[in-house]
Design a protein around this motif. Structure first.
Motif, mmCIF file in Angstrom:
data_model
loop_
_atom_site.group_PDB
_atom_site.id
_atom_site.type_symbol
_atom_site.label_atom_id
_atom_site.label_comp_id
_atom_site.label_asym_id
_atom_site.label_seq_id
_atom_site.Cartn_x
_atom_site.Cartn_y
_atom_site.Cartn_z
ATOM 1 N N ALA A 50 17.340 -19.198 12.730
ATOM 2 C CA ALA A 50 17.510 -18.492 14.004
ATOM 3 C C ALA A 50 16.696 -17.201 14.038
ATOM 4 N N VAL A 51 16.613 -16.492 12.912
ATOM 5 C CA VAL A 51 15.797 -15.265 12.871
ATOM 6 C C VAL A 51 14.348 -15.605 13.187
ATOM 7 N N GLY A 52 13.844 -16.693 12.626
ATOM 8 C CA GLY A 52 12.474 -17.113 12.917
ATOM 9 C C GLY A 52 12.275 -17.494 14.372
ATOM 10 N N ILE A 53 13.246 -18.229 14.916
ATOM 11 C CA ILE A 53 13.152 -18.623 16.336
ATOM 12 C C ILE A 53 13.200 -17.388 17.227
ATOM 13 N N GLY A 163 9.866 -22.472 16.905
ATOM 14 C CA GLY A 163 9.776 -21.722 18.160
ATOM 15 C C GLY A 163 8.379 -21.749 18.753
ATOM 16 N N MET A 164 7.380 -21.570 17.914
ATOM 17 C CA MET A 164 5.996 -21.565 18.400
ATOM 18 C C MET A 164 5.542 -22.963 18.813
ATOM 19 N N SER A 165 6.013 -23.987 18.106
ATOM 20 C CA SER A 165 5.654 -25.363 18.473
ATOM 21 C C SER A 165 6.198 -25.721 19.840
ATOM 22 N N VAL A 166 7.431 -25.316 20.087
ATOM 23 C CA VAL A 166 8.033 -25.595 21.391
ATOM 24 C C VAL A 166 7.235 -24.912 22.492
ATOM 25 N N LYS A 167 6.816 -23.667 22.232
ATOM 26 C CA LYS A 167 6.024 -22.942 23.231
ATOM 27 C C LYS A 167 4.706 -23.651 23.513
ATOM 28 N N LYS A 168 4.069 -24.144 22.469
ATOM 29 C CA LYS A 168 2.777 -24.806 22.650
ATOM 30 C C LYS A 168 2.923 -26.158 23.322
ATOM 31 N N LEU A 169 4.014 -26.848 23.063
ATOM 32 C CA LEU A 169 4.188 -28.183 23.636
ATOM 33 C C LEU A 169 4.338 -28.137 25.152
ATOM 34 N N ALA A 170 5.078 -27.189 25.637
ATOM 35 C CA ALA A 170 5.290 -27.124 27.087
ATOM 36 C C ALA A 170 5.678 -25.702 27.461
ATOM 37 N N GLU A 171 4.711 -24.930 27.916
ATOM 38 C CA GLU A 171 4.949 -23.524 28.234
ATOM 39 C C GLU A 171 6.112 -23.330 29.215
ATOM 40 N N LYS A 172 6.223 -24.192 30.203
ATOM 41 C CA LYS A 172 7.298 -24.025 31.179
ATOM 42 C C LYS A 172 8.649 -24.469 30.626
ATOM 43 N N ALA A 173 8.650 -25.491 29.789
ATOM 44 C CA ALA A 173 9.912 -26.006 29.240
ATOM 45 C C ALA A 173 10.359 -25.240 28.006
#
Length: 195
Positions: A50-53, A163-173
């Motif tokens: 969670a700290v990383g996220i 956290g960064m992977s999720v951001k890269k996969l779909a900026e809006k989602a």
């Protein structure tokens, strides 16, 4: 490592751990045991990921400052535990860290960097105290401490990667997915508290 491989690895680590790291069972000594302690229980694992996220969600300097704050204050807590300095509500502080960090992620609010560092630092003292208290007298304190610090940093890196992977996969989602992950972490913390 590809994004899907990182997510699969993180899920395998989560699925393979017992409910809590504070059983008092087994022999604990040296680097390997220190390394195993943070990943040996769901409470530590969730809080450190969670700290990383949270760091990835905050962005900027927080990407490095939050994990460094956690590791630094965890070492302080570890020294207090080794020195047998009493700290009240350690287990409650640990499970509370899972709930609060998960909730902060779920709410998606950007905290001032200093406030975020103080928040993770406070919780890190509880995690470190547990590590230090559970280190047997026969263990090498330095090796054990390096082990739990390295494992903690690795778990932060996994959280950052997720956290960064999720951001890269779909900026809006991404904000919704990260916040849902935070909600799941907080819910797991409530489950741990009830157990």
């Amino acid at each position: 490592m590809r994004h899907s491989s990182l997510v699969a690895f993180a899920m395998a680590v989560l699925a393979a751990t017992p409910a809590l790291a504070h059983t008092g069972a087994g022999t604990v000594s040296g680097f390997a045991s220190g390394f195993g302690h943070p990943i040996g229980g769901l409470d530590h694992l969730l809080a450190m990921v969670a700290v990383g996220i949270l760091a990835s969600q905050q962005g900027g300097k927080s990407v490095w400052l939050l994990p460094l704050s956690f590791v630094g204050m965890m070492i302080v807590g570890g020294i207090l535990g080794i020195a047998n300095v009493a700290l009240p509500f350690v287990e409650l502080g640990i499970v509370g860290s899972v709930i609060v960090l998960g909730a902060v992620i779920a709410l998606g609010k950007h905290l001032p960097t200093g406030a975020a560092m103080a928040l993770v630092g406070l919780f890190a003292v509880f995690h470190g105290h547990a590590h230090g208290t559970e280190m047997p007298a026969t263990a090498s304190g330095i090796e054990y401490g390096i082990g739990f610090a390295v494992a903690t940093a690795a778990l932060h890196a996994i959280g950052l990667g997720l956290g960064m992977s999720v951001k890269k996969l779909a900026e809006k989602a991404a904000p919704v997915a990260v916040r849902a992950g935070g909600g799941a972490i907080a819910a797991a913390g409530v489950f741990l508290l009830a157990a």
